[in-house]
Design an enzyme around this catalytic site. Structure first.
Site, PDB file in Angstrom:
ATOM      1  N   ARG A   1     -44.398 -16.013  37.836  1.00 30.01           N
ATOM      2  CA  ARG A   1     -43.332 -17.155  38.779  1.00 30.01           C
ATOM      3  C   ARG A   1     -42.568 -15.544  38.522  1.00 30.01           C
ATOM      4  NH1 ARG A   1     -40.181 -21.330  35.790  1.00 30.01           N
ATOM      5  NH2 ARG A   1     -42.161 -22.849  36.916  1.00 30.01           N
TER       6      ARG A   1
ATOM      7  N   LYS B   1     -40.557 -23.898  27.166  1.00 33.75           N
ATOM      8  CA  LYS B   1     -39.615 -23.485  27.117  1.00 33.75           C
ATOM      9  C   LYS B   1     -39.500 -22.956  25.793  1.00 33.75           C
ATOM     10  CE  LYS B   1     -35.830 -23.771  30.261  1.00 33.75           C
ATOM     11  NZ  LYS B   1     -36.861 -24.313  31.366  1.00 33.75           N
TER      12      LYS B   1
ATOM     13  N   LYS C   1     -34.814 -15.246  40.359  1.00 34.54           N
ATOM     14  CA  LYS C   1     -33.545 -14.384  40.513  1.00 34.54           C
ATOM     15  C   LYS C   1     -33.190 -14.253  39.105  1.00 34.54           C
ATOM     16  CE  LYS C   1     -31.900 -15.143  45.537  1.00 34.54           C
ATOM     17  NZ  LYS C   1     -31.087 -15.259  46.467  1.00 34.54           N
TER      18      LYS C   1
ATOM     19  N   ARG D   1     -26.241 -25.014  34.575  1.00 39.54           N
ATOM     20  CA  ARG D   1     -26.909 -23.974  35.365  1.00 39.54           C
ATOM     21  C   ARG D   1     -26.920 -23.522  37.190  1.00 39.54           C
ATOM     22  NH1 ARG D   1     -29.357 -23.593  30.739  1.00 39.54           N
ATOM     23  NH2 ARG D   1     -31.676 -24.448  31.631  1.00 39.54           N
TER      24      ARG D   1
ATOM     25  N   THR E   1     -38.270 -19.133  44.906  1.00 42.95           N
ATOM     26  CA  THR E   1     -36.336 -19.441  45.289  1.00 42.95           C
ATOM     27  C   THR E   1     -36.332 -20.077  46.984  1.00 42.95           C
ATOM     28  OG1 THR E   1     -34.991 -16.889  46.524  1.00 42.95           O
ATOM     29  CG2 THR E   1     -37.340 -16.972  47.300  1.00 42.95           C
ATOM     30  N   HIS E   2     -34.903 -20.726  47.106  1.00 44.97           N
ATOM     31  CA  HIS E   2     -34.495 -21.285  48.236  1.00 44.97           C
ATOM     32  C   HIS E   2     -33.570 -20.220  48.817  1.00 44.97           C
ATOM     33  CE1 HIS E   2     -33.993 -23.750  43.557  1.00 44.97           C
ATOM     34  NE2 HIS E   2     -34.860 -24.397  44.662  1.00 44.97           N
TER      35      HIS E   2
ATOM     36  N   ASP F   1     -41.591 -20.948  30.732  1.00 41.28           N
ATOM     37  CA  ASP F   1     -40.239 -20.698  31.631  1.00 41.28           C
ATOM     38  C   ASP F   1     -39.824 -19.048  31.087  1.00 41.28           C
ATOM     39  OD1 ASP F   1     -39.933 -22.598  33.643  1.00 41.28           O
ATOM     40  OD2 ASP F   1     -39.222 -24.010  32.385  1.00 41.28           O
TER      41      ASP F   1
ATOM     42  N   GLN G   1     -37.697 -12.315  35.473  1.00 42.95           N
ATOM     43  CA  GLN G   1     -36.422 -12.897  36.901  1.00 42.95           C
ATOM     44  C   GLN G   1     -35.841 -11.031  37.301  1.00 42.95           C
ATOM     45  OE1 GLN G   1     -34.596 -13.479  32.986  1.00 42.95           O
ATOM     46  NE2 GLN G   1     -34.388 -15.054  33.029  1.00 42.95           N
TER      47      GLN G   1
HETATM   48  P1  FDA Z   1     -29.600 -18.152  45.430  1.00 45.11           P
HETATM   49  O1  FDA Z   1     -28.896 -18.385  44.567  1.00 45.11           O
HETATM   50  O2  FDA Z   1     -29.300 -17.092  46.412  1.00 45.11           O
HETATM   51  O3  FDA Z   1     -29.676 -20.158  46.566  1.00 45.11           O
HETATM   52  C1  FDA Z   1     -29.968 -19.431  48.247  1.00 45.11           C
HETATM   53  C2  FDA Z   1     -29.706 -21.243  48.285  1.00 45.11           C
HETATM   54  O4  FDA Z   1     -30.492 -22.296  47.471  1.00 45.11           O
HETATM   55  C3  FDA Z   1     -28.079 -21.026  48.436  1.00 45.11           C
HETATM   56  O5  FDA Z   1     -27.531 -21.047  49.751  1.00 45.11           O
HETATM   57  C4  FDA Z   1     -28.691 -23.001  48.201  1.00 45.11           C
HETATM   58  O6  FDA Z   1     -29.013 -23.529  49.606  1.00 45.11           O
HETATM   59  C5  FDA Z   1     -29.954 -23.032  47.504  1.00 45.11           C
HETATM   60  N1  FDA Z   1     -29.817 -23.186  46.062  1.00 45.11           N
HETATM   61  C6  FDA Z   1     -29.577 -22.190  45.378  1.00 45.11           C
HETATM   62  N2  FDA Z   1     -29.438 -22.809  44.302  1.00 45.11           N
HETATM   63  C7  FDA Z   1     -28.782 -24.429  44.505  1.00 45.11           C
HETATM   64  C8  FDA Z   1     -27.885 -25.527  43.333  1.00 45.11           C
HETATM   65  N3  FDA Z   1     -28.070 -25.220  42.316  1.00 45.11           N
HETATM   66  N4  FDA Z   1     -27.818 -26.422  44.025  1.00 45.11           N
HETATM   67  C9  FDA Z   1     -28.008 -26.272  45.341  1.00 45.11           C
HETATM   68  N5  FDA Z   1     -28.299 -25.296  46.419  1.00 45.11           N
HETATM   69  C10 FDA Z   1     -28.709 -24.443  46.167  1.00 45.11           C
HETATM   70  N6  FDA Z   1     -34.537 -18.939  36.239  1.00 45.11           N
HETATM   71  C11 FDA Z   1     -34.098 -18.804  35.078  1.00 45.11           C
HETATM   72  O7  FDA Z   1     -33.861 -18.461  34.696  1.00 45.11           O
HETATM   73  N7  FDA Z   1     -35.576 -18.856  33.785  1.00 45.11           N
HETATM   74  C12 FDA Z   1     -37.143 -19.758  34.247  1.00 45.11           C
HETATM   75  O8  FDA Z   1     -37.677 -19.263  34.092  1.00 45.11           O
HETATM   76  C13 FDA Z   1     -36.445 -20.522  36.215  1.00 45.11           C
HETATM   77  N8  FDA Z   1     -37.435 -21.246  36.338  1.00 45.11           N
HETATM   78  C14 FDA Z   1     -37.122 -21.346  37.651  1.00 45.11           C
HETATM   79  C15 FDA Z   1     -38.601 -22.557  38.381  1.00 45.11           C
HETATM   80  C16 FDA Z   1     -37.837 -22.580  39.759  1.00 45.11           C
HETATM   81  C17 FDA Z   1     -39.585 -23.552  40.637  1.00 45.11           C
HETATM   82  C18 FDA Z   1     -36.989 -22.364  40.688  1.00 45.11           C
HETATM   83  C19 FDA Z   1     -37.115 -22.677  42.182  1.00 45.11           C
HETATM   84  C20 FDA Z   1     -36.394 -21.253  40.189  1.00 45.11           C
HETATM   85  C21 FDA Z   1     -36.133 -21.026  38.822  1.00 45.11           C
HETATM   86  N9  FDA Z   1     -34.993 -20.434  38.238  1.00 45.11           N
HETATM   87  C22 FDA Z   1     -35.083 -20.097  37.024  1.00 45.11           C
HETATM   88  C23 FDA Z   1     -34.123 -20.672  38.680  1.00 45.11           C
HETATM   89  C24 FDA Z   1     -33.773 -19.001  39.397  1.00 45.11           C
HETATM   90  O9  FDA Z   1     -33.851 -18.202  38.446  1.00 45.11           O
HETATM   91  C25 FDA Z   1     -32.528 -19.090  40.306  1.00 45.11           C
HETATM   92  O10 FDA Z   1     -31.240 -19.629  39.702  1.00 45.11           O
HETATM   93  C26 FDA Z   1     -32.450 -20.376  41.424  1.00 45.11           C
HETATM   94  O11 FDA Z   1     -33.412 -20.875  41.618  1.00 45.11           O
HETATM   95  C27 FDA Z   1     -31.031 -19.778  42.424  1.00 45.11           C
HETATM   96  O12 FDA Z   1     -31.614 -18.990  43.202  1.00 45.11           O
HETATM   97  P2  FDA Z   1     -31.770 -19.265  44.775  1.00 45.11           P
HETATM   98  O13 FDA Z   1     -33.049 -18.152  44.583  1.00 45.11           O
HETATM   99  O14 FDA Z   1     -32.538 -20.072  45.005  1.00 45.11           O
HETATM  100  O15 FDA Z   1     -31.085 -18.253  45.442  1.00 45.11           O
END
Ligand code: FDA
Length: 303
Positions: A180, A96, A183, A284, A222-223, A130, A159
């Protein structure tokens, strides 16, 4: 509201004091953070490598307020790179810019970034910058663009919740930058970001398709099962080879999907955070998923 409240707490010193003093590291925080030391992070990285996943190591810590702290973080990033190389771990690193001193001195942060990139280049290890909250977006992209012409093994993050990201993606594709796509994890005003999650998700899918067709080895971070499914369908329909992109997920989240994708031969990279400064990262993760807070409170009451 839940998300906004927790993101506000993530910046609050009193809440930081209360959460970090409850001794929950071993119980709940451990689910999201590999440990406080580099040794523990390396152990987690090797376990993930053995399960067929690539890793990105992240030393927790952000928004440092003085140059001494920034210099310490820089040394720790370099130490991390040396260690990855010495142990031949399949890992790159995420950093960062605010940890390198961007809030204190732009020039010093750039000097620190160049030190990290020089070490990374020595070991041929990729460095991902990041993306932090929107007050950093332009400054982060600017610093990335200043170093990218000389250091190609560096990439950046965008993002999907920000309106500006569509344009940023197009520009980064032109520049052949490694991106990368996530969201977005911060609290942003409605003037610059989608207020509804469904709009962010729709934008994510659109940008993901753009990066999968035009981007340079994008990281689909993303998850979200629906988005992972959409990515799988899109790459199949468009005959995009598996080695042209990677899925990225966070340590301790949706390990079931991580394993399944790795088994199917997709590149899966797990983001492994470690270090003593876990509070903001942890908050977060709580903010993203309401079920986490219930579990966290339940664990605390049971103690
Ligand atoms: P969403 O929030 O819709 O979640 C989808 C599903 O994933 C949920 O239903 C649940 O099953 C699971 N899930 C998600 N978050 C969870 C949690 N905290 N605990 C348990 N289960 C969870 N952001 C940013 O602003 N700057 C960055 O540099 C990064 N870098 C980064 C790297 C990587 C490898 C990842 C995967 C994510 C990031 N992020 C990030 C975070 C990203 O912006 C976001 O906040 C999270 O990934 C959660 O969003 P999802 O895409 O998973 O979708």
């Amino acid at each position: 509201m839940y998300r906004n409240a927790l993101l506000l707490f993530s910046l609050n010193p009193l809440s930081r004091f209360l959460v970090t003093r409850t001794g929950l590291m071993k119980r709940f925080v451990k689910r999201f953070v590999a440990g406080e030391s580099l040794d523990e992070a390396m152990e987690a990285a090797k376990d993930l490598n053995a399960r067929g996943c690539h890793v990105t190591l992240d030393l927790l810590g952000e928004s440092v307020k003085d140059l001494e702290q920034a210099s310490r973080a820089t040394k720790e990033y370099v130490e991390m790179l040396d260690r990855i190389a010495a142990e031949k771990a399949d890992s790159n690193i995420s950093i960062k810019l605010s940890a390198l001193g961007l809030d204190v001195s732009r020039d010093e942060a750039k000097r620190n970034l160049l030190k990290v990139l020089a070490a990374a280049e020595r070991h041929r290890i990729f460095v991902r910058i990041d993306m932090e909250d929107s007050s950093y977006t332009q400054r982060t992209l600017d610093q990335f663009r200043e170093v990218f012409p000389q250091h190609h093994d560096v990439g950046v993050v965008v993002q999907a919740y920000l309106f500006r990201t569509e344009k940023d993606v197009e520009q980064l594709i032109k520049e052949k930058a490694r991106v990368r796509l996530c969201k977005g994890a911060y609290r942003e005003p409605p003037e610059i970001s989608f207020a509804r999650k469904s709009d962010t998700d729709r934008n994510y899918e659109k940008l993901m398709e753009r990066l999968l067709t035009g981007g340079n080895y994008p990281g689909i971070a993303t998850h979200d099962e629906n988005l992972v499914k959409a990515a799988l369908e899109f790459v199949k329909e468009n005959k995009i080879p598996k080695d042209r992109f990677e899925f990225q997920m966070l340590y301790g989240i949706r390990e079931d999907i991580q394993k399944k994708l790795a088994k199917q031969g997709f590149n899966v990279r797990v983001y492994v955070p470690y270090g003593g400064e876990w509070y903001a990262y942890f908050m977060r993760r709580l903010a993203e998923h309401p079920a986490n807070l219930k579990f966290f409170v339940f664990q605390t009451i049971r103690r």
